[in-house]
Design a protein around this motif. Structure first.
Motif, PDB file in Angstrom:
ATOM      1  N   TYR A 428       0.869  -0.993   0.136  1.00  0.00           N
ATOM      2  CA  TYR A 428      -0.116   0.109   0.027  1.00  0.00           C
ATOM      3  C   TYR A 428       1.037   1.311   0.165  1.00  0.00           C
ATOM      4  O   TYR A 428       2.253   1.271  -0.046  1.00  0.00           O
ATOM      5  N   LEU A 429       0.296   2.419   0.090  1.00  0.00           N
ATOM      6  CA  LEU A 429       1.185   3.635  -0.245  1.00  0.00           C
ATOM      7  C   LEU A 429       1.208   4.264   1.155  1.00  0.00           C
ATOM      8  O   LEU A 429       2.297   5.094   1.048  1.00  0.00           O
ATOM      9  N   TYR A 430       0.604   4.231   2.225  1.00  0.00           N
ATOM     10  CA  TYR A 430       0.515   5.114   3.381  1.00  0.00           C
ATOM     11  C   TYR A 430       0.467   4.266   4.536  1.00  0.00           C
ATOM     12  O   TYR A 430      -0.572   3.276   4.542  1.00  0.00           O
ATOM     13  N   TYR A 431       0.967   4.566   5.577  1.00  0.00           N
ATOM     14  CA  TYR A 431       0.684   4.155   7.179  1.00  0.00           C
ATOM     15  C   TYR A 431      -0.301   5.512   7.648  1.00  0.00           C
ATOM     16  O   TYR A 431       0.099   6.696   7.123  1.00  0.00           O
ATOM     17  N   PRO A 432      -1.073   5.344   8.603  1.00  0.00           N
ATOM     18  CA  PRO A 432      -1.744   6.477   9.399  1.00  0.00           C
ATOM     19  C   PRO A 432      -0.630   7.741   9.594  1.00  0.00           C
ATOM     20  O   PRO A 432       0.569   7.138  10.178  1.00  0.00           O
ATOM     21  N   THR A 433      -0.825   8.652   9.507  1.00  0.00           N
ATOM     22  CA  THR A 433       0.423   9.679   9.590  1.00  0.00           C
ATOM     23  C   THR A 433       0.691   9.672  11.242  1.00  0.00           C
ATOM     24  O   THR A 433       1.796  10.013  11.653  1.00  0.00           O
ATOM     25  N   SER A 434      -0.323   9.182  12.105  1.00  0.00           N
ATOM     26  CA  SER A 434       0.239   9.099  13.606  1.00  0.00           C
ATOM     27  C   SER A 434       1.173   8.236  14.025  1.00  0.00           C
ATOM     28  O   SER A 434       1.810   8.290  14.911  1.00  0.00           O
ATOM     29  N   THR A 435       1.447   7.325  12.957  1.00  0.00           N
ATOM     30  CA  THR A 435       2.361   6.307  13.101  1.00  0.00           C
ATOM     31  C   THR A 435       4.034   6.702  12.858  1.00  0.00           C
ATOM     32  O   THR A 435       4.831   6.169  13.221  1.00  0.00           O
TER      33      THR A 435
END
Length: 691
Positions: A428-435
Motif C-alpha cells: 500500500y502507499l501510506y501508513y496513518p500519519t500518527s505512526t
C-alpha cells in the motif's frame, strides 16, 4: 588388473547414471548417499549431490524414547519432570510454537528441512525419497530457473507426476542464479506443514555486497490446530473458536485490504516460535527461539525467506534501526544508478510469501540480547482480547549468557515526526500519519547486478494483461487468473499436453464468465513480453504475491489505487486500466488512455530496473514486468499464497513448444523409468556371462 564381475557391474552403473565416478561417487540408493546439509558441497566440486528423505513427525516429542516435552523459559523439559533438557536432546525436538503436539512433515528428520549450500553453476543432483505413508509430494526449487531442465521444476502435473509413497525421484539442474532461494513442496498445501528448506547459491563473482556468509531466516505463519486439508476447508467455510463457539472474523491490513480465512496462532523462524496468550498479548508460553550469535563491531548478512502460507511480515531488529537491503529474490539492489547509486537503508521491510530479502546490519549496540522480529502486517488493534502475531528469533552478542528476551512494548517509539521510519516493499502507499512510518515502493529500487541484461527488455514486443482476483457471483468466487479457475491436469503438461482433458473452452470462458479449466498461454521464443499484473474488478480486495517459474523478470512499474493519506485507508482502484465487460470482473482489460502502448507508458523504469521472480500485486493496483522468452518449458505462474493457489489462482505458460516437445522429463529421473529398466536388463545380459 582383473575387475570382478560385481565391480564391473558397479562401474557400468556409475558411468551410466552418475557421470562423475569416484570412490565415493556411486551410491546404491538415497539411503546411503550423503544427506543434504551445509558443507556437503565444496566450492571446487563440479557436482553437488545429496539426498532428502521426507516423512511425518510430531512436534514436542523426543524420538528415542518418544516422550512429550513442554516449554519453559526458553528451554524444554520432559512432561513428567521439572528438569531442563540438555542442549543435545533439545536439538532433536521439533518445537514449532511449543503448543500441544501436532503432525508435521520433516525432511531428513528436521523442520524446516536442511539448508542446501552450493555454488553458482554447480551441477545439482538431489535425490528425494518419500516415506510418508499415504501422501504424494513434489519439490520445487524456488528461484532456480531450470534453464534446459524444465522436468526438474517440481510442480505436480505441470513438470512431473507426484512422487508416490515409498518412491524416489532425482532432480538434476544447474545452480543458477546465485543468491537466496529455497525448496518447498508444490502439491496441495504441504508447505504449511513444514515441507521446505533453504537453498543458498554463493556467487562466483566475488565483488557482490559482503559478507556473503551469514544467517538464514525462514519465516512461516503457523496454525497449531489444523493440517493442510482442514486449513483449506476453513478458508472456504469459515474459522470458528470451538471453545467459545464464536466465529473468528478474517483480519485486514492497515489499508483495509482483506486476508483470507487462515487463523495464525504464531510465527516461526527456522521452525521455532512462541505462542502469545489470547487473553494477554504480552504473555507467551516460553518456547525456545532460534538464536544467532554476533560480535560487537562486525557486519552480518541475514538471508530472509518467506515460506509463509498467507501473511506478509514486517521484519526489523530490536534496537538496531538501520537495515541495509542488499538483495531480493537473489538479485542485488540499491537506490539510484551510476553516480547517484547509494545503499538502500531502511528501518524495516515487508516480505510476502515466496519472496526473499538479504540485509546486512552492523552489530553496534550495547552487548546484550535483541529480538529479530517478523511481525504480521495484520491490523489487530480492534481485537478483543488483543492478539500478537509475530515470528521472533534471538540475536545475542558474544559473551552474553542470556537465553531469552521479551518483546519491546514501545514498538516503534523511535520513529518520530521529524525522523520517520522508512519501510520498504509495502503493499500500500501510506501508513496513518500518527505512526510516523513511511512506505518506500519496491519499484523505487534499482538493480545492482554487474551482469544485468536489462537492455534486452528496453523494447517490449507484446503486452498481456493478467488479473489475479476472486471475481464471480455470490457462491462462486474462486481464485482465478482472468476469470479462469485453474484445474490441474491429470498428466504432466510438459510431456503429455495431448492427454489434457480439461482445456479452456471459448464458450465457457470470457469477459463476463467464470470457468474452470487448465488455463495456459503459449509464448513465442525470444520475444520480449510485457505483463501487466492486475488486481482489479469485483474480485479485488486481497493483495497477491505472484511467482513466475522458469524466469526472473524486471519490475518496471507499480501502479496503486487512491488512498487517504491521513488514515492510510484504500479508497479507489487505479484509473490507469479499463476493465472490459458488463460485470466488472476484469477478465479482460486495456489501458484507459489509448495513447499508452507497449513502449509508451508514463513512469516506466527502464534504467537498471530491479530483477525478481515474485512480486506483490496490490489490491486495486497493478505491476508491469518484462522478460525475454528464452527458456523453453511449461512454467507455472501463480499466486504464492498456498490457499489461493490451491483454490485456482494460477496458470501455465507453454514457452517455445517446438523446442521442448519430444523430450521426456528433461533434467529429472524417476527410479522406475522404462529406459532405465531396459539399460539394466542389457547390462545384466552382458555382465552375467562373465562369471
Amino acid at each position: 588388473m582383473y575387475l570382478g564381475p560385481f565391480f564391473r557391474l558397479r562401474f557400468l552403473f556409475c558411468l551410466l547414471f552418475v557421470k562423475k565416478c569416484t570412490s565415493q561417487g556411486w551410491w546404491l540408493s538415497p539411503e546411503n548417499a550423503p544427506t543434504c546439509k551445509p558443507g556437503t558441497c565444496g566450492e571446487n566440486d563440479e557436482t553437488c549431490e545429496c539426498s532428502l528423505t521426507i516423512e511425518h513427525r510430531l512436534t514436542m516429542m523426543t524420538t528415542n524414547p518418544p516422550l512429550l516435552v513442554l516449554p519453559t523459559n526458553g528451554r524444554l523439559r520432559f512432561y513428567n519432570t521439572s528438569s531442563i533438557m540438555p542442549d543435545e536432546k533439545m536439538s532433536e525436538v521439533i518445537t514449532c510454537d511449543g503448543y500441544g503436539s501436532r503432525l508435521v512433515i520433516a525432511i531428513n528428520g528436521k523442520f524446516p528441512g536442511p539448508e542446501i549450500v552450493a555454488y553458482e553453476n554447480h551441477k545439482m543432483i538431489i535425490h528425494v525419497r518419500n516415506l510418508m505413508h499415504t501422501d504424494s509430494t513434489t519439490i520445487h526449487w524456488h528461484g532456480m530457473h531450470q534453464k534446459g531442465t524444465p522436468g526438474s521444476d517440481g510442480v505436480a502435473f505441470i513438470s512431473q507426476s507426484p512422487i508416490l509413497p515409498g518412491r524416489t525421484f532425482t532432480y538434476k539442474f544447474t545452480a543458477q542464479p546465485h543468491g537466496t532461494s529455497f525448496y518447498h513442496a508444490h502439491i496441495g498445501d504441504q508447505r504449511s506443514m513444514g515441507l521446505y528448506g533453504g537453498l543458498i547459491i554463493y556467487p562466483k563473482y566475488k565483488f557482490y555486497s559482503q559478507p556473503q556468509v551469514g544467517f538464514t531466516v525462514i519465516i512461516q505463519d503457523w496454525n497449531h490446530d489444523d493440517e493442510p486439508e482442514a486449513l483449506y476447508q476453513r478458508m472456504l467455510n469459515g474459522v470458528y473458536n470451538q471453545d467459545e463457539k464464536t466465529y473468528i472474523e478474517p483480519t485486514k491490513s492497515i489499508d483495509g485490504a482483506n486476508f483470507s480465512r487462515f487463523h495464525m496462532h504464531s510465527g516461526l523462524i527456522n521452525g521455532k516460535g512462541r505462542f502469545y496468550s489470547y487473553n494477554n498479548a504480552l504473555n507467551h508460553n516460553g518456547a525456545p527461539l532460534e538464536m544467532f550469535e554476533v560480535e560487537h563491531g562486525r557486519s552480518y548478512r541475514f538471508r530472509v525467506i518467506s515460506a509463509a502460507t498467507l501473511y506478509p511480515f514486517r521484519v526489523y531488529v530490536q534496537g538496531h534501526h538501520e537495515l541495509n537491503i542488499r538483495a531480493t529474490d537473489g538479485f542485488e539492489i540499491v537506490r539510484g544508478t551510476g553516480s547517484e547509486s547509494r545503499d538502500l537503508i531502511v528501518e524495516s521491510f515487508i516480505i510476502h510469501p515466496g519472496e526473499r530479502y538479504d540485509f546486512t546490519f552492523l552489530a553496534n549496540q550495547d552487548p546484550d540480547i535483541y529480538l529479530l522480529v517478523a511481525e504480521s502486517i495484520e491490523d489487530l488493534r480492534t481485537k478483543n482480547p488483543p492478539e500478537y502475531h509475530a515470528a521472533e528469533a534471538l540475536i545475542r552478542y558474544k559473551g552474553n549468557a542470556k537465553t531469552t528476551k521479551d518483546r519491546d512494548n514501545n514498538g516503534q517509539g523511535h520513529c518520530t515526526y521529524n525522523k520517520p521510519c522508512m519501510i520498504f516493499n509495502c503493499p500500500y502507499l501510506y501508513y496513518p500519519t500518527s505512526t510516523n512510518l513511511k512506505c518506500l515502493k519496491f519499484d523505487q529500487a534499482n538493480s545492482n547486478e554487474y551482469s544485468s541484461k536489462f537492455k534486452e527488455v528496453v523494447t517490449a514486443d507484446e503486452t498481456l494483461f493478467f488479473n489475479f482476483a476472486f471475481p464471480g457471483e455470490p457462491g462462486n468466487t474462486p481464485g482465478s487468473v482472468n476469470g479462469h479457475q485453474f484445474i490441474s491436469p491429470t498428466y504432466p503438461i510438459l510431456t503429455n499436453e495431448a492427454a489434457l482433458t480439461t482445456p479452456c473452452k471459448a464458450s465457457e470462458c470470457g469477459q463476463d464468465k467464470i470457468c474452470s479449466c487448465t488455463y495456459n498461454v503459449e509464448l513465442t521464443s525470444d520475444r520480449v513480453y510485457q505483463f501487466v499484473l492486475t488486481n482489479l474488478g469485483t474480485g479485488r480486495g486481497w493483495s497477491h504475491p505472484v511467482h513466475l517459474h522458469g524466469h526472473y523478470f524486471y519490475v518496471v512499474k507499480m501502479g496503486f489505487g487512491t488512498y487517504d493519506e491521513s488514515t492510510g485507508k484504500f479508497l479507489l482502484s487505479s484509473t490507469d486500466i479499463e476493465c472490459l465487460g458488463n460485470k466488472s470482473y476484469c477478465n479482460e482489460a486495456q489501458w484507459a488512455n489509448s495513447s499508452w502502448t507497449d513502449n509508451n507508458i508514463p513512469g516506466l523504469q527502464l534504467d537498471y530496473p530491479p530483477e525478481k521472480d515474485t512480486i506483490i500485486v496490490p489490491t486495486g493496483g497493478y505491476v508491469i514486468i518484462r522478460f525475454k522468452a528464452d527458456n523453453p518449458g511449461a512454467w507455472f505462474f501463480h499466486c504464492h499464497i498456498d490457499l489461493h493457489n490451491t483454490n485456482g489462482m494460477g496458470m501455465v505458460f507453454l514457452e517455445s513448444k517446438d523446442k521442448y516437445k519430444g523430450f521426456s522429463n528433461i533434467g529429472a529421473t524417476n527410479e522406475y523409468g522404462v529406459l532405465r529398466k531396459i539399460i539394466l536388463i542389457t547390462i545384466l545380459m552382458v555382465v552375467v556371462p562373465l562369471y
